[in-house]
Write a protein that holds these residues in place. Structure first.
Motif, PDB file in Angstrom:
ATOM      1  N   GLU A   6       0.636  -1.046  -0.040  1.00  0.00           N
ATOM      2  CA  GLU A   6      -0.150   0.062  -0.083  1.00  0.00           C
ATOM      3  C   GLU A   6       0.840   1.389   0.008  1.00  0.00           C
ATOM      4  O   GLU A   6       0.424   2.168  -0.688  1.00  0.00           O
ATOM      5  CB  GLU A   6      -0.947   0.164   1.242  1.00  0.00           C
ATOM      6  CG  GLU A   6      -1.868   1.157   1.334  1.00  0.00           C
ATOM      7  CD  GLU A   6      -2.822   1.498   0.286  1.00  0.00           C
ATOM      8  OE1 GLU A   6      -2.905   2.700  -0.341  1.00  0.00           O
ATOM      9  OE2 GLU A   6      -3.201   0.368  -0.494  1.00  0.00           O
ATOM     10  N   LEU A   7       1.994   1.236   0.900  1.00  0.00           N
ATOM     11  CA  LEU A   7       2.914   2.564   0.669  1.00  0.00           C
ATOM     12  C   LEU A   7       3.247   2.595  -0.721  1.00  0.00           C
ATOM     13  O   LEU A   7       3.502   3.906  -0.954  1.00  0.00           O
ATOM     14  CB  LEU A   7       4.175   2.022   1.665  1.00  0.00           C
ATOM     15  CG  LEU A   7       4.931   3.378   1.934  1.00  0.00           C
ATOM     16  CD1 LEU A   7       4.492   4.630   2.170  1.00  0.00           C
ATOM     17  CD2 LEU A   7       6.047   2.764   2.909  1.00  0.00           C
ATOM     18  N   PHE A  29       4.611  12.016   7.120  1.00  0.00           N
ATOM     19  CA  PHE A  29       5.960  11.614   7.764  1.00  0.00           C
ATOM     20  C   PHE A  29       6.090  10.228   7.694  1.00  0.00           C
ATOM     21  O   PHE A  29       5.354   9.470   8.009  1.00  0.00           O
ATOM     22  CB  PHE A  29       6.217  12.385   9.200  1.00  0.00           C
ATOM     23  CG  PHE A  29       6.228  13.791   9.339  1.00  0.00           C
ATOM     24  CD1 PHE A  29       7.602  14.300   9.196  1.00  0.00           C
ATOM     25  CD2 PHE A  29       5.432  14.463   9.731  1.00  0.00           C
ATOM     26  CE1 PHE A  29       7.811  15.473   9.333  1.00  0.00           C
ATOM     27  CE2 PHE A  29       5.353  15.966   9.663  1.00  0.00           C
ATOM     28  CZ  PHE A  29       6.576  16.518   9.515  1.00  0.00           C
ATOM     29  N   LEU A  30       7.552   9.909   7.149  1.00  0.00           N
ATOM     30  CA  LEU A  30       7.691   8.295   6.954  1.00  0.00           C
ATOM     31  C   LEU A  30       8.806   8.178   7.838  1.00  0.00           C
ATOM     32  O   LEU A  30      10.011   8.909   7.972  1.00  0.00           O
ATOM     33  CB  LEU A  30       8.485   8.425   5.566  1.00  0.00           C
ATOM     34  CG  LEU A  30       7.423   8.670   4.437  1.00  0.00           C
ATOM     35  CD1 LEU A  30       8.059   8.254   2.980  1.00  0.00           C
ATOM     36  CD2 LEU A  30       6.075   7.795   4.235  1.00  0.00           C
ATOM     37  N   GLY A  31       8.690   6.963   8.519  1.00  0.00           N
ATOM     38  CA  GLY A  31       9.708   6.567   9.621  1.00  0.00           C
ATOM     39  C   GLY A  31      10.772   5.977   8.775  1.00  0.00           C
ATOM     40  O   GLY A  31      10.803   5.805   7.441  1.00  0.00           O
ATOM     41  N   MET A  32      11.699   5.570   9.551  1.00  0.00           N
ATOM     42  CA  MET A  32      13.065   4.807   8.780  1.00  0.00           C
ATOM     43  C   MET A  32      12.685   3.759   8.032  1.00  0.00           C
ATOM     44  O   MET A  32      13.162   3.685   6.799  1.00  0.00           O
ATOM     45  CB  MET A  32      14.190   4.406   9.692  1.00  0.00           C
ATOM     46  CG  MET A  32      14.661   5.749  10.687  1.00  0.00           C
ATOM     47  SD  MET A  32      15.408   6.911   9.713  1.00  0.00           S
ATOM     48  CE  MET A  32      17.150   6.000   9.405  1.00  0.00           C
ATOM     49  N   GLY A  33      11.671   2.690   8.274  1.00  0.00           N
ATOM     50  CA  GLY A  33      11.347   1.667   7.767  1.00  0.00           C
ATOM     51  C   GLY A  33      10.600   2.105   6.598  1.00  0.00           C
ATOM     52  O   GLY A  33      10.827   1.358   5.062  1.00  0.00           O
ATOM     53  N   ASP A  34       9.704   3.069   6.556  1.00  0.00           N
ATOM     54  CA  ASP A  34       8.927   3.375   5.407  1.00  0.00           C
ATOM     55  C   ASP A  34       9.873   4.161   4.255  1.00  0.00           C
ATOM     56  O   ASP A  34       9.889   3.718   3.077  1.00  0.00           O
ATOM     57  CB  ASP A  34       7.932   4.654   5.684  1.00  0.00           C
ATOM     58  CG  ASP A  34       6.807   3.802   6.385  1.00  0.00           C
ATOM     59  OD1 ASP A  34       6.800   2.639   6.366  1.00  0.00           O
ATOM     60  OD2 ASP A  34       5.981   4.482   6.993  1.00  0.00           O
ATOM     61  N   GLU A  60      14.819  12.373  11.883  1.00  0.00           N
ATOM     62  CA  GLU A  60      14.724  10.661  11.222  1.00  0.00           C
ATOM     63  C   GLU A  60      13.463  10.781  10.599  1.00  0.00           C
ATOM     64  O   GLU A  60      13.472  10.098   9.346  1.00  0.00           O
ATOM     65  CB  GLU A  60      15.053   9.742  12.374  1.00  0.00           C
ATOM     66  CG  GLU A  60      16.327   9.773  12.903  1.00  0.00           C
ATOM     67  CD  GLU A  60      16.356   8.149  13.503  1.00  0.00           C
ATOM     68  OE1 GLU A  60      15.395   7.567  13.870  1.00  0.00           O
ATOM     69  OE2 GLU A  60      17.364   8.206  13.752  1.00  0.00           O
ATOM     70  N   ARG A  61      12.389  11.160  10.868  1.00  0.00           N
ATOM     71  CA  ARG A  61      10.937  11.106  10.475  1.00  0.00           C
ATOM     72  C   ARG A  61      10.932  12.198   9.412  1.00  0.00           C
ATOM     73  O   ARG A  61      11.218  13.434   9.638  1.00  0.00           O
ATOM     74  CB  ARG A  61       9.864  11.374  11.436  1.00  0.00           C
ATOM     75  CG  ARG A  61       9.844  10.043  12.511  1.00  0.00           C
ATOM     76  CD  ARG A  61       8.912  10.189  13.281  1.00  0.00           C
ATOM     77  NE  ARG A  61       7.391  10.262  12.559  1.00  0.00           N
ATOM     78  CZ  ARG A  61       6.770   9.008  12.218  1.00  0.00           C
ATOM     79  NH1 ARG A  61       7.326   7.829  12.331  1.00  0.00           N
ATOM     80  NH2 ARG A  61       5.704   9.484  11.636  1.00  0.00           N
ATOM     81  N   VAL A 203      21.963   3.505   7.439  1.00  0.00           N
ATOM     82  CA  VAL A 203      23.085   4.532   7.255  1.00  0.00           C
ATOM     83  C   VAL A 203      22.818   5.432   6.154  1.00  0.00           C
ATOM     84  O   VAL A 203      22.300   5.457   4.991  1.00  0.00           O
ATOM     85  CB  VAL A 203      24.420   3.951   6.737  1.00  0.00           C
ATOM     86  CG1 VAL A 203      25.348   4.800   6.335  1.00  0.00           C
ATOM     87  CG2 VAL A 203      24.929   2.743   7.640  1.00  0.00           C
ATOM     88  N   ASN A 204      22.838   6.946   6.755  1.00  0.00           N
ATOM     89  CA  ASN A 204      22.369   7.960   5.937  1.00  0.00           C
ATOM     90  C   ASN A 204      20.788   7.813   5.351  1.00  0.00           C
ATOM     91  O   ASN A 204      20.455   8.057   4.197  1.00  0.00           O
ATOM     92  CB  ASN A 204      23.244   8.407   4.594  1.00  0.00           C
ATOM     93  CG  ASN A 204      24.766   8.474   5.151  1.00  0.00           C
ATOM     94  OD1 ASN A 204      24.882   9.060   6.391  1.00  0.00           O
ATOM     95  ND2 ASN A 204      25.518   8.042   4.520  1.00  0.00           N
ATOM     96  N   GLY A 205      20.018   7.366   6.257  1.00  0.00           N
ATOM     97  CA  GLY A 205      18.822   6.932   5.882  1.00  0.00           C
ATOM     98  C   GLY A 205      18.186   5.961   5.111  1.00  0.00           C
ATOM     99  O   GLY A 205      17.183   5.641   4.966  1.00  0.00           O
ATOM    100  N   ARG A 206      19.475   5.314   4.782  1.00  0.00           N
ATOM    101  CA  ARG A 206      18.936   4.045   3.837  1.00  0.00           C
ATOM    102  C   ARG A 206      19.000   2.692   4.741  1.00  0.00           C
ATOM    103  O   ARG A 206      20.351   2.610   5.445  1.00  0.00           O
ATOM    104  CB  ARG A 206      19.867   4.078   2.654  1.00  0.00           C
ATOM    105  CG  ARG A 206      19.546   5.085   1.812  1.00  0.00           C
ATOM    106  CD  ARG A 206      20.409   5.107   0.755  1.00  0.00           C
ATOM    107  NE  ARG A 206      20.314   6.344  -0.204  1.00  0.00           N
ATOM    108  CZ  ARG A 206      19.609   6.031  -1.457  1.00  0.00           C
ATOM    109  NH1 ARG A 206      19.009   5.110  -1.695  1.00  0.00           N
ATOM    110  NH2 ARG A 206      19.490   7.233  -2.232  1.00  0.00           N
TER     111      ARG A 206
END
Length: 251
Positions: A6-7, A29-34, A60-61, A203-206
């Protein structure tokens, strides 16, 4: 998983709407997993410029925005405001935590994706949120746990909301990510590797699943459940052939 699918559909729809309508489009707002889900599908939306931002460079978000000045011919700020939440009477205030502020905000019935990072400093909280929610939160948030609070919408990101660091020098076997994470988080190397396997390292959001990958100076490493740090790099080599590195841990 259904939520991930869905995302992905929502992200692709945002990219298509930007391309077809020539307007900026935004996610919540997206968390790290999203954000990891988005990065895994970057090639699918490469026909539209994009940017992630959460209100300050260290959040982070973050919101995902499609569109750019070069593509659309005009610039537009991210629809993010910072809400400052303080106790009405400091001397009677509880020792409030991130969880306390988040719980009070969620009790207002708002969705998590309208809220970004919550930075707690000296009993005050700096809450990044979508601009359409700022006035609602300012009007309705009057208590956190047993503490009466007042809210103010900042004109720009306050200095107090910027991150604070604790600098450390560590001796590690190499600049491999698993070696540095194990040392910073005080874990065994095998436990560190399990964090990579369970997709808890960014690392760097990835999302970073290659535990043998080397860190570079300036890399920002987030370890779910253990915190976040900046890797500043190699300092010197010890007599035993190990290396001394510097990191800055987020407080």
């Amino acid at each position: 998983m259904q939520e991930e699918q869905e995302l992905r559909r929502r992200i692709l729809d945002l990219a298509n709407r930007c391309y077809q309508s020539n307007v900026y489009t935004y996610s919540g707002f997206l968390g790290m997993g999203d954000q990891a889900v988005f990065h895994a599908m970057e090639h699918e939306v490469s026909f539209v410029p994009w940017m992630l931002f959460g209100g300050s460079g260290d959040c982070e978000r973050r919101l995902l925005r499609f569109g750019s000045l070069e593509m659309l011919g005009y610039e537009e700020d991210f629809p993010i405001r910072c809400l400052i939440v303080r106790p009405r009477m400091q001397k009677f205030a509880d020792a409030l935590t991130h969880r306390d502020f988040l719980g009070a905000l969620m009790n207002l019935g708002v969705e998590r994706d309208v809220l970004g990072d919550i930075v707690v400093r000296d009993q005050a909280a700096y809450v990044f949120c979508e601009d359409t929610m700022a006035e609602y939160l300012q009007e309705h948030l009057d208590r956190v746990k047993h503490t009466s609070v007042i809210c103010e919408i900042a004109d720009e990101c306050p200095d107090a909301a910027q991150p604070e660091f604790s600098a450390q020098e560590l001796v590690v076997s190499s600049e491999r990510c698993d070696a540095v994470v194990a040392k910073v988080c005080q874990l065994s190397r095998s436990r560190s590797i399990q964090l990579f396997q369970s997709k808890r390292i960014f690392v760097n959001g990835r999302q970073f699943e290659n535990n043998s990958g080397a860190l570079k100076p300036g890399d920002v490493v987030s370890v779910r459940g253990f915190g976040k740090f900046v890797f500043d790099g190699w300092l010197s080599e010890t007599k035993k052939g190990r290396i001394r590195v510097r990191i800055r841990k987020y407080i």
